[in-house]
Design a protein around this motif. Structure first.
Motif, PDB file in Angstrom:
ATOM      1  N   VAL A  64       0.846  -1.202   0.000  1.00  0.00           N
ATOM      2  CA  VAL A  64       0.000   0.000   0.000  1.00  0.00           C
ATOM      3  C   VAL A  64       0.872   1.237   0.000  1.00  0.00           C
ATOM      4  CG1 VAL A  64      -1.903   1.134   1.180  1.00  0.00           C
ATOM      5  CG2 VAL A  64      -1.479  -1.286   1.558  1.00  0.00           C
ATOM      6  N   ILE A  65       0.551   2.180  -0.881  1.00  0.00           N
ATOM      7  CA  ILE A  65       1.295   3.443  -0.909  1.00  0.00           C
ATOM      8  C   ILE A  65       0.323   4.581  -0.648  1.00  0.00           C
ATOM      9  CG2 ILE A  65       2.771   4.974  -2.258  1.00  0.00           C
ATOM     10  CD1 ILE A  65       3.500   2.727  -4.063  1.00  0.00           C
ATOM     11  N   SER A  66       0.745   5.493   0.215  1.00  0.00           N
ATOM     12  CA  SER A  66      -0.035   6.716   0.373  1.00  0.00           C
ATOM     13  C   SER A  66       0.898   7.907   0.369  1.00  0.00           C
ATOM     14  CB  SER A  66      -0.840   6.694   1.680  1.00  0.00           C
ATOM     15  OG  SER A  66      -1.697   7.815   1.696  1.00  0.00           O
ATOM     16  N   ALA A 106       4.968  11.346  -8.540  1.00  0.00           N
ATOM     17  CA  ALA A 106       5.568  10.818  -7.313  1.00  0.00           C
ATOM     18  C   ALA A 106       5.176   9.350  -7.110  1.00  0.00           C
ATOM     19  CB  ALA A 106       5.127  11.656  -6.113  1.00  0.00           C
ATOM     20  N   LEU A 107       3.894   9.036  -7.336  1.00  0.00           N
ATOM     21  CA  LEU A 107       3.455   7.646  -7.146  1.00  0.00           C
ATOM     22  C   LEU A 107       4.130   6.731  -8.166  1.00  0.00           C
ATOM     23  CD1 LEU A 107      -0.368   8.132  -6.403  1.00  0.00           C
ATOM     24  CD2 LEU A 107       1.432   7.536  -4.768  1.00  0.00           C
ATOM     25  N   ALA A 108       4.242   7.212  -9.407  1.00  0.00           N
ATOM     26  CA  ALA A 108       4.907   6.394 -10.439  1.00  0.00           C
ATOM     27  C   ALA A 108       6.368   6.153 -10.061  1.00  0.00           C
ATOM     28  CB  ALA A 108       4.792   7.073 -11.805  1.00  0.00           C
ATOM     29  N   VAL A 133      -7.742  11.490 -12.190  1.00  0.00           N
ATOM     30  CA  VAL A 133      -6.719  11.524 -13.238  1.00  0.00           C
ATOM     31  C   VAL A 133      -5.459  10.740 -12.877  1.00  0.00           C
ATOM     32  CG1 VAL A 133      -7.508  13.756 -14.061  1.00  0.00           C
ATOM     33  CG2 VAL A 133      -5.644  13.679 -12.421  1.00  0.00           C
ATOM     34  N   VAL A 134      -5.273  10.485 -11.592  1.00  0.00           N
ATOM     35  CA  VAL A 134      -4.011   9.855 -11.164  1.00  0.00           C
ATOM     36  C   VAL A 134      -3.852   8.434 -11.735  1.00  0.00           C
ATOM     37  CG1 VAL A 134      -2.719   9.017  -9.138  1.00  0.00           C
ATOM     38  CG2 VAL A 134      -3.668  11.339  -9.152  1.00  0.00           C
ATOM     39  N   PRO A 135      -4.914   7.607 -11.761  1.00  0.00           N
ATOM     40  CA  PRO A 135      -4.726   6.262 -12.323  1.00  0.00           C
ATOM     41  C   PRO A 135      -4.238   6.288 -13.780  1.00  0.00           C
ATOM     42  CG  PRO A 135      -6.764   6.351 -11.047  1.00  0.00           C
ATOM     43  CD  PRO A 135      -6.265   7.762 -11.162  1.00  0.00           C
TER      44      PRO A 135
HETATM   45  N1  LIG Z   1      -1.835  11.300  -2.525  1.00  0.00           N
HETATM   46  C1  LIG Z   1      -2.181  10.066  -2.941  1.00  0.00           C
HETATM   47  N2  LIG Z   1      -1.689   8.968  -2.331  1.00  0.00           N
HETATM   48  C2  LIG Z   1      -2.042   7.725  -2.748  1.00  0.00           C
HETATM   49  N3  LIG Z   1      -2.888   7.491  -3.735  1.00  0.00           N
HETATM   50  C3  LIG Z   1      -3.421   8.547  -4.372  1.00  0.00           C
HETATM   51  C4  LIG Z   1      -3.092   9.885  -4.023  1.00  0.00           C
HETATM   52  N4  LIG Z   1      -3.783  10.716  -4.832  1.00  0.00           N
HETATM   53  C5  LIG Z   1      -4.507   9.929  -5.658  1.00  0.00           C
HETATM   54  N5  LIG Z   1      -4.301   8.626  -5.380  1.00  0.00           N
HETATM   55  C6  LIG Z   1      -4.934   7.452  -6.020  1.00  0.00           C
HETATM   56  O1  LIG Z   1      -5.525   7.848  -7.249  1.00  0.00           O
HETATM   57  C7  LIG Z   1      -6.952   7.675  -7.181  1.00  0.00           C
HETATM   58  C8  LIG Z   1      -7.628   8.775  -7.966  1.00  0.00           C
HETATM   59  O2  LIG Z   1      -7.258  10.023  -7.445  1.00  0.00           O
HETATM   60  P1  LIG Z   1      -7.396  11.399  -8.252  1.00  0.00           P
HETATM   61  O3  LIG Z   1      -6.936  11.168  -9.619  1.00  0.00           O
HETATM   62  O4  LIG Z   1      -6.579  12.366  -7.482  1.00  0.00           O
HETATM   63  O5  LIG Z   1      -8.854  11.743  -8.188  1.00  0.00           O
HETATM   64  C9  LIG Z   1      -7.273   7.625  -5.702  1.00  0.00           C
HETATM   65  O6  LIG Z   1      -8.462   6.900  -5.468  1.00  0.00           O
HETATM   66  C10 LIG Z   1      -6.034   6.908  -5.140  1.00  0.00           C
HETATM   67  O7  LIG Z   1      -6.134   5.503  -5.360  1.00  0.00           O
END
Ligand SMILES: Nc1ncnc2c1ncn2[C@@H]1O[C@H](COP(=O)(O)O)[C@@H](O)[C@H]1O
Ligand SMILES: Cc1cc2nc3c(=O)[nH]c(=O)nc-3n(C[C@H](O)[C@H](O)[C@H](O)COP(=O)(O)OP(=O)(O)OC[C@H]3O[C@@H](n4cnc5c(N)ncnc54)[C@H](O)[C@@H]3O)c2cc1C
Lengths: 266, 319
Positions: A64-66, A106-108, A133-135
């Protein structure tokens, strides 16, 4: 199969409008008194998907990454208590005020540092900025396909079959791993951690990585946003309601029908 | 500025209403100095001609059949070619199944940014500025773009289609398409018999407070006598009481009917995000403090089980 789940800690999206306040100068949400931040509601569903796939596959790890404040450790702990194996918290002042595009970078970078994964699972959107958009972004940076808005996932060999939610129905797609998949609420309820698992989770490790560990320090900070935040405010809503009176519910209904007719709405 | 590229969509060979709204948004930007409006649609030149009739200055028919699958991989080369051809520095898409995927994919492809689900766009200091809701509708954010092309997806019903002003340009074709890494196996359409909720003049929606699935038959009867459509809150959809294709809200449909009747729906900001554009809202809720009651024009504070049947009878009498 090795799966990475990304979970975000956010202000409680069910915060009543009356308690929701914004600092318009700082362009930031003021944390509501007595309402603790929560895990983005789609992200435990992503964790649930990861755990089910791992079980069906008979092995592997769920990491798990946050990315967030120090308190985002709670979001990771929740996933660990659900059954994930290990956690990584990405934190530090450089990440303050970054946008979704920097988050994706950063996540990538973190996923690459982990040596990649067979599958990266995320939520369909984070219920703070409601962007979603993050996925797609992480998939784009990693050079792997993205499948969004999954409601069911099965794996056979290295092929993932995903049922996804469309505006007007559903679609079934196949994709070769590695891939990034985002989970929609139609996926169903995630498991609720039991006390024993919460205790076990306390023993699982959470590594802490900073900007330096990811080698992207020069792309962070609010000054490097690709999407600049120009203003943030609470929209005004006025109340002009006319409560329809009556001796009984039936009479109220009749009076409403008359009002609607008078206003030419029916 | 160098122009706007609109990614239009068609459903069953007919230009979708969101596409007219996108052209409306693009024309507004054009009027503010953003350059000419080119609209691209997957399909033949005849279909693209419809975009000029709808007000685009020029249109592009993206003729490659691979685009019919609607995958990002198929679309991207066609859009890259369209950007090369037009020099557009703004790309507008709908907040639809296609736009939700393609918007972010284009932003990351070009190394720029996308603003999702925008309710307004404008040109400020020669650059695109977009207004969108955030925090489930509790906040509004105005965002700008560091680099171009700037990408924005537009929320349904945020703009009007241009009224009766056909463009004067021409249709060109682009045949490019990419191989999709995502293979579409099958698509199942939600049952669309009856009036489509997005187009209905009257919408009757039910929420968790209905207590059970069968209550939706009562709401369907009410929407039936009003010649409208039936919708639901996400809580009701998540409980399996009503299909997700009828969900109204942030993660569902955006509706703006003349009359929206919310039955046993509390009025959470995420639900409001899909219906606050309704011209007249009626709330039926046993809680007088419910947000839905506050934002409505008329409200009945009582048990829906007694109110709705009586309302149906009275409306039948008035008809
Ligand atoms: N700061 C973060 N840390 C970890 N996962 C994130 C973060 N921001 C976005 N995500 C992941 O990307 C998904 C879509 O986020 P977003 O594109 O920001 O609406 C989220 O449900 C998380 O799974
Ligand atoms: C990221 C995210 C996205 C979301 N997207 C959406 C979305 O697209 N659409 C959506 O709707 N929600 C969405 N939600 C959920 C939203 O926050 C609310 O939880 C949901 O809208 C509540 O649904 P409800 O009003 O039906 O239920 P509740 O909030 O439980 O309200 C039920 C209402 O029924 C009333 N009631 C109970 N019994 C009766 C009776 N007998 N007669 C009359 N009234 C009665 C109660 O007074 C109450 O007001 C989203 C949430 C998140 C976090």
């Amino acid at each position: 199969m090795n799966i990475i789940v990304c979970v975000k800690q956010i202000p409680d999206p069910e915060t009543p409008a009356a308690s929701f306040k914004v600092d318009e100068v700082a362009k930031k949400v003021i944390p509501a008194q007595g309402i603790a931040p929560v895990v983005n509601p789609y992200d435990p569903q992503a964790t649930e998907a990861a755990l089910r796939l791992k079980d069906a596959d008979g092995g592997g790890t769920v990491t798990v990454i946050s990315l967030g404040a120090e308190t985002a450790r709670d979001a990771i702990k929740h996933a660990l208590a659900m059954g994930a194996d290990e956690g990584i918290l990405i934190t530090g002042p450089e990440f303050d005020g970054i946008d979704n595009f920097q988050t994706a970078k950063a996540l990538a970078a973190a996923i690459q540092k982990l040596g990649g994964a067979d599958l990266v699972l995320m939520g369909r959107a984070a219920a703070d900025w409601d962007m979603g958009v993050v996925p797609t972004g992480v998939a784009s940076i990693l050079g792997v396909p993205a499948v969004t808005l999954a409601k069911a996932i099965t794996k056979s060999g290295s092929v993932l079959t995903v049922e996804r939610v469309l505006d007007d129905g559903f679609q079934t797609v196949e994709v070769n791993l590695p891939a990034v998949v985002s989970i929609s609420n139609e996926f169903g309820e995630p498991r609720y951690p039991q006390l024993r698992q919460i205790m076990l989770a306390a023993k699982k490790t959470v590594q802490i990585w900073g900007a330096g560990d990811l080698g992207i320090g020069d792309q962070l900070g609010a000054a490097n946003r690709d999407l600049t935040l120009e203003a943030l405010y609470v929209p005004k809503v006025e109340s002009n309601v006319e409560i329809i009176e009556g001796e009984s519910p039936e009479e109220k209904a009749r009076n409403l029908a008359q009002k609607l007719r008078a206003a030419k709405l029916i | 500025m160098a122009g706007i590229l609109v990614i239009a969509e068609a459903v069953d060979g007919v230009i979708a209403s969101i596409s007219g709204e996108l052209i409306g948004a693009a024309k507004k930007l054009s009027g503010e100095g953003a350059g000419s409006v080119t609209a691209l649609v997957a399909g033949d030149a005849g279909l693209a001609q419809g975009l000029i009739a709808a007000g685009a200055d020029n249109a592009i028919a993206a003729t490659n059949g691979a685009l019919a699958t609607g995958t990002v991989d198929a679309y991207i080369p066609a859009i890259e070619a369209a950007i090369a051809q037009t020099g557009a520095d703004i790309i507008l898409l709908g907040q639809t199944s296609l736009g939700r995927d393609l918007g972010p994919a284009l932003a990351f492809k070009f190394g720029t940014a996308v603003a999702m689900d925008c309710v307004d766009v404008t040109i400020d200091g020669g650059k695109l500025r977009a207004t969108r809701s955030a925090y489930g509708g509790n906040a509004r954010a105005e965002v700008g773009f560091r680099n171009s092309p700037a990408v924005a997806t537009i929320k349904a019903k945020s703009f009007d289609a241009p009224a009766g002003a056909a463009g004067s340009g021409s249709v060109s074709t682009i045949d490019a398409a990419g191989d999709s890494r995502v293979k579409v196996i099958g698509t199942s359409k939600a049952d669309t018999t009856g009036i489509r909720i997005e187009e209905a003049e009257v919408v009757v929606s039910g929420g968790r407070g209905l207590g059970d699935e069968s209550a939706f038959r009562m709401l369907e009867e009410l929407s039936g006598v009003l010649k409208g459509a039936t919708g639901a809150s996400r809580a009701a959809c998540d409980l399996g009481w009503y299909p997700p294709s009828q969900q109204v809200g942030l993660t569902g449909k955006t509706v703006s009917p003349n009359l929206y009747i919310a039955v046993a729906i509390s009025g959470a900001s995420q639900h409001m995000a899909g219906m606050s554009g309704s011209k007249n809202i009626v709330a039926i809720n046993k809680d007088g403090d419910a947000n839905m009651v506050k934002v409505s024009k008329f409200a009945i504070v009582d048990d829906y089980k007694k109110v709705v049947p009586a309302l149906i009878e009275e409306i039948k009498k008035l008809a």
